[in-house]
Design an enzyme around this catalytic site. Structure first.
Site, PDB file in Angstrom:
ATOM      1  N   ASP A   1       0.849  -1.195   0.000  1.00  0.00           N
ATOM      2  CA  ASP A   1       0.000   0.000   0.000  1.00  0.00           C
ATOM      3  C   ASP A   1       0.883   1.244   0.000  1.00  0.00           C
ATOM      4  OD1 ASP A   1      -2.353  -1.427   0.099  1.00  0.00           O
ATOM      5  OD2 ASP A   1      -2.715  -1.096   2.237  1.00  0.00           O
TER       6      ASP A   1
ATOM      7  N   ARG B   1      -0.944  -0.782  -8.826  1.00  0.00           N
ATOM      8  CA  ARG B   1      -2.301  -0.334  -8.481  1.00  0.00           C
ATOM      9  C   ARG B   1      -2.323   1.188  -8.575  1.00  0.00           C
ATOM     10  NH1 ARG B   1      -3.668  -0.996  -2.387  1.00  0.00           N
ATOM     11  NH2 ARG B   1      -3.914  -3.192  -2.896  1.00  0.00           N
TER      12      ARG B   1
HETATM   13  P1  FDA Z   1     -14.042   9.179  -5.539  1.00  0.00           P
HETATM   14  O1  FDA Z   1     -13.610   9.414  -4.138  1.00  0.00           O
HETATM   15  O2  FDA Z   1     -14.188  10.347  -6.439  1.00  0.00           O
HETATM   16  O3  FDA Z   1     -15.378   8.339  -5.497  1.00  0.00           O
HETATM   17  C1  FDA Z   1     -16.146   8.053  -6.654  1.00  0.00           C
HETATM   18  C2  FDA Z   1     -17.476   7.447  -6.212  1.00  0.00           C
HETATM   19  O4  FDA Z   1     -17.222   6.198  -5.559  1.00  0.00           O
HETATM   20  C3  FDA Z   1     -18.214   8.257  -5.154  1.00  0.00           C
HETATM   21  O5  FDA Z   1     -19.017   9.242  -5.753  1.00  0.00           O
HETATM   22  C4  FDA Z   1     -18.999   7.184  -4.443  1.00  0.00           C
HETATM   23  O6  FDA Z   1     -20.120   6.815  -5.203  1.00  0.00           O
HETATM   24  C5  FDA Z   1     -18.050   6.036  -4.431  1.00  0.00           C
HETATM   25  N1  FDA Z   1     -17.216   6.034  -3.198  1.00  0.00           N
HETATM   26  C6  FDA Z   1     -15.905   6.301  -3.141  1.00  0.00           C
HETATM   27  N2  FDA Z   1     -15.444   6.165  -1.877  1.00  0.00           N
HETATM   28  C7  FDA Z   1     -16.503   5.832  -1.125  1.00  0.00           C
HETATM   29  C8  FDA Z   1     -16.678   5.550   0.258  1.00  0.00           C
HETATM   30  N3  FDA Z   1     -15.669   5.593   1.122  1.00  0.00           N
HETATM   31  N4  FDA Z   1     -17.918   5.224   0.687  1.00  0.00           N
HETATM   32  C9  FDA Z   1     -18.947   5.150  -0.173  1.00  0.00           C
HETATM   33  N5  FDA Z   1     -18.840   5.410  -1.498  1.00  0.00           N
HETATM   34  C10 FDA Z   1     -17.651   5.740  -1.980  1.00  0.00           C
HETATM   35  N6  FDA Z   1      -5.293   5.121  -1.189  1.00  0.00           N
HETATM   36  C11 FDA Z   1      -4.007   5.353  -0.829  1.00  0.00           C
HETATM   37  O7  FDA Z   1      -3.657   6.486  -0.546  1.00  0.00           O
HETATM   38  N7  FDA Z   1      -3.140   4.300  -0.752  1.00  0.00           N
HETATM   39  C12 FDA Z   1      -3.481   3.036  -1.069  1.00  0.00           C
HETATM   40  O8  FDA Z   1      -2.641   2.125  -1.006  1.00  0.00           O
HETATM   41  C13 FDA Z   1      -4.826   2.798  -1.476  1.00  0.00           C
HETATM   42  N8  FDA Z   1      -5.247   1.552  -1.806  1.00  0.00           N
HETATM   43  C14 FDA Z   1      -6.497   1.383  -2.348  1.00  0.00           C
HETATM   44  C15 FDA Z   1      -6.896   0.133  -2.819  1.00  0.00           C
HETATM   45  C16 FDA Z   1      -8.111  -0.010  -3.454  1.00  0.00           C
HETATM   46  C17 FDA Z   1      -8.495  -1.347  -3.987  1.00  0.00           C
HETATM   47  C18 FDA Z   1      -8.975   1.121  -3.625  1.00  0.00           C
HETATM   48  C19 FDA Z   1     -10.268   0.999  -4.347  1.00  0.00           C
HETATM   49  C20 FDA Z   1      -8.610   2.324  -3.118  1.00  0.00           C
HETATM   50  C21 FDA Z   1      -7.393   2.479  -2.462  1.00  0.00           C
HETATM   51  N9  FDA Z   1      -7.016   3.698  -1.922  1.00  0.00           N
HETATM   52  C22 FDA Z   1      -5.713   3.879  -1.514  1.00  0.00           C
HETATM   53  C23 FDA Z   1      -8.024   4.766  -1.710  1.00  0.00           C
HETATM   54  C24 FDA Z   1      -8.075   5.738  -2.881  1.00  0.00           C
HETATM   55  O9  FDA Z   1      -6.905   6.498  -2.918  1.00  0.00           O
HETATM   56  C25 FDA Z   1      -9.287   6.662  -2.777  1.00  0.00           C
HETATM   57  O10 FDA Z   1      -9.186   7.406  -1.603  1.00  0.00           O
HETATM   58  C26 FDA Z   1     -10.623   5.937  -2.794  1.00  0.00           C
HETATM   59  O11 FDA Z   1     -10.617   4.861  -3.671  1.00  0.00           O
HETATM   60  C27 FDA Z   1     -11.743   6.886  -3.239  1.00  0.00           C
HETATM   61  O12 FDA Z   1     -11.462   7.365  -4.529  1.00  0.00           O
HETATM   62  P2  FDA Z   1     -12.269   6.923  -5.848  1.00  0.00           P
HETATM   63  O13 FDA Z   1     -11.270   6.684  -6.901  1.00  0.00           O
HETATM   64  O14 FDA Z   1     -13.146   5.774  -5.549  1.00  0.00           O
HETATM   65  O15 FDA Z   1     -13.055   8.198  -6.288  1.00  0.00           O
END
Ligand code: FDA
Length: 306
Positions: free
Chosen positions: A132, A182
């Site tokens: 991570d 990732r």
């Molecule tokens: P965004 O935050 O714009 O969300 C898009 C849509 O997704 C939202 O409108 C909502 O519908 C849904 N959504 C997103 N988050 C949600 C929540 N918490 N609850 C409910 N709905 C939600 N970060 C990091 O700094 N280091 C890491 O190693 C990782 N590892 C990691 C692994 C995996 C498999 C994922 C999916 C994410 C991470 N992250 C991470 C977290 C990442 O950086 C980020 O903070 C979250 O994925 C939210 O960003 P989105 O890309 O989903 O977009």
């Protein structure tokens, strides 16, 4: 704005005590965390694998401040990997490791040794490890450890956060044959000097990074729930002529489960990030900060029940 307020408040000891003790926290935790024990983690993994999903398991914990704790976390991963192998789950499940939980802030070489033991156990169990990515002060060290681990365990994956200004260059370095990367937006509170602050800039950077990874020879792991980015990833796959299985989507446990299954139904590889353990505070606060609706729900419940 709300996101940065939550992330800043998360570091306050009084907020931590309030949240950790509030009964309502439990309900939020069970939405995003599979449970506290290895049995809980294995049960959740089995259910997801039966639904055609893959899993990356995270033993919750970060910012370890003593070597004993770092060793305990390492042992927890070894025990987990043993259980996954015994239960025949390692073809569908790998592990995600936070280097801060295995001693990175104390001594980089200790964290490297501990991560090496976890990679060794993962290889023996027939699976892999993703490191991570945490806040920007750890990025160089994490990428250094990643490079070193890959000498013995080439499938060890790195994480790139599109909110960091440096990330396109890091993607170029990592988009080589055999490398797994990732790509996520990034979940920490970061200063403007190193990170894009607006959603639009972070998303544009995500697309730039994705283009580099999709055009490269490695295995991109598209970690986002953002419908627009999932659809752009699909368009890029078609544009560069990648076959299904030469990349994957990743989403968090408890977030957009219907979308996870829709993608599997369309023939895509989808991995769910499954955290478990009792050190859930930091993880929960980052999930709350990502979505104002989560915070509003949580604060209302906190106000009525405490
Ligand atoms: P965004 O935050 O714009 O969300 C898009 C849509 O997704 C939202 O409108 C909502 O519908 C849904 N959504 C997103 N988050 C949600 C929540 N918490 N609850 C409910 N709905 C939600 N970060 C990091 O700094 N280091 C890491 O190693 C990782 N590892 C990691 C692994 C995996 C498999 C994922 C999916 C994410 C991470 N992250 C991470 C977290 C990442 O950086 C980020 O903070 C979250 O994925 C939210 O960003 P989105 O890309 O989903 O977009």
């Amino acid at each position: 704005m709300l996101r940065s307020v939550i992330l800043r408040a998360a570091g306050d000891a009084r907020v931590k005590t309030l949240v950790a003790k509030a009964p309502v926290s439990r309900n939020m935790v069970t939405r995003f965390v599979a449970g506290e024990s290895v049995d809980d983690a294995v049960r959740a993994t089995r259910g997801l694998v039966q639904d055609g999903l893959r899993v990356s398991l995270d033993h919750l914990g970060e910012d370890t401040t003593n070597p004993g704790q770092a060793e305990a976390t390492t042992k927890a991963y070894l025990a987990l990997l043993g259980r996954l192998a015994d239960d025949g789950l390692t073809s569908g499940a790998e592990v995600s490791v936070k280097l801060s939980a295995v001693g990175q802030a104390l001594d980089e070489s200790m964290a490297t040794d501990n991560a090496h033991s976890i990679c060794e156990a993962a290889t023996a169990a027939g699976t892999t490890v993703t490191l991570d990515m945490e806040d920007h002060t750890t990025t160089d060290s994490t990428l250094r450890i990643h490079r070193e681990l890959r000498l013995d365990f080439p499938s060890t994956a790195a994480v790139i956060q599109s909110y960091l200004r440096r990330s396109v260059a890091d993607c170029r370095d990592l988009a080589a044959a055999g490398s797994r990367v990732r790509l996520c937006k990034g979940a920490y509170q970061e200063p403007e000097s190193v990170a894009f602050q607006s959603r639009g800039e972070v998303d544009k950077s995500y697309v730039r990074c994705l283009k580099v990874l999709m055009n490269g020879a490695g295995y991109p792991m598209v970690a986002t729930h953002d419908p627009r980015l999932v659809s752009i990833a699909g368009a890029l796959v078609r544009q560069v002529g990648r076959a299904q299985g030469s990349y994957e989507y990743q989403m968090l446990y408890g977030v957009r489960p219907d979308e996870q299954r829709r993608l599997v139904g369309a023939g895509e590889t989808v991995r769910v990030y499954v955290p478990y353990g009792d050190q859930w505070y930091g993880y929960l606060m980052r999930r709350l900060a990502e979505r104002p609706a989560n915070v509003t729900f949580f604060l209302r419940a906190l106000a009525t029940k405490s």
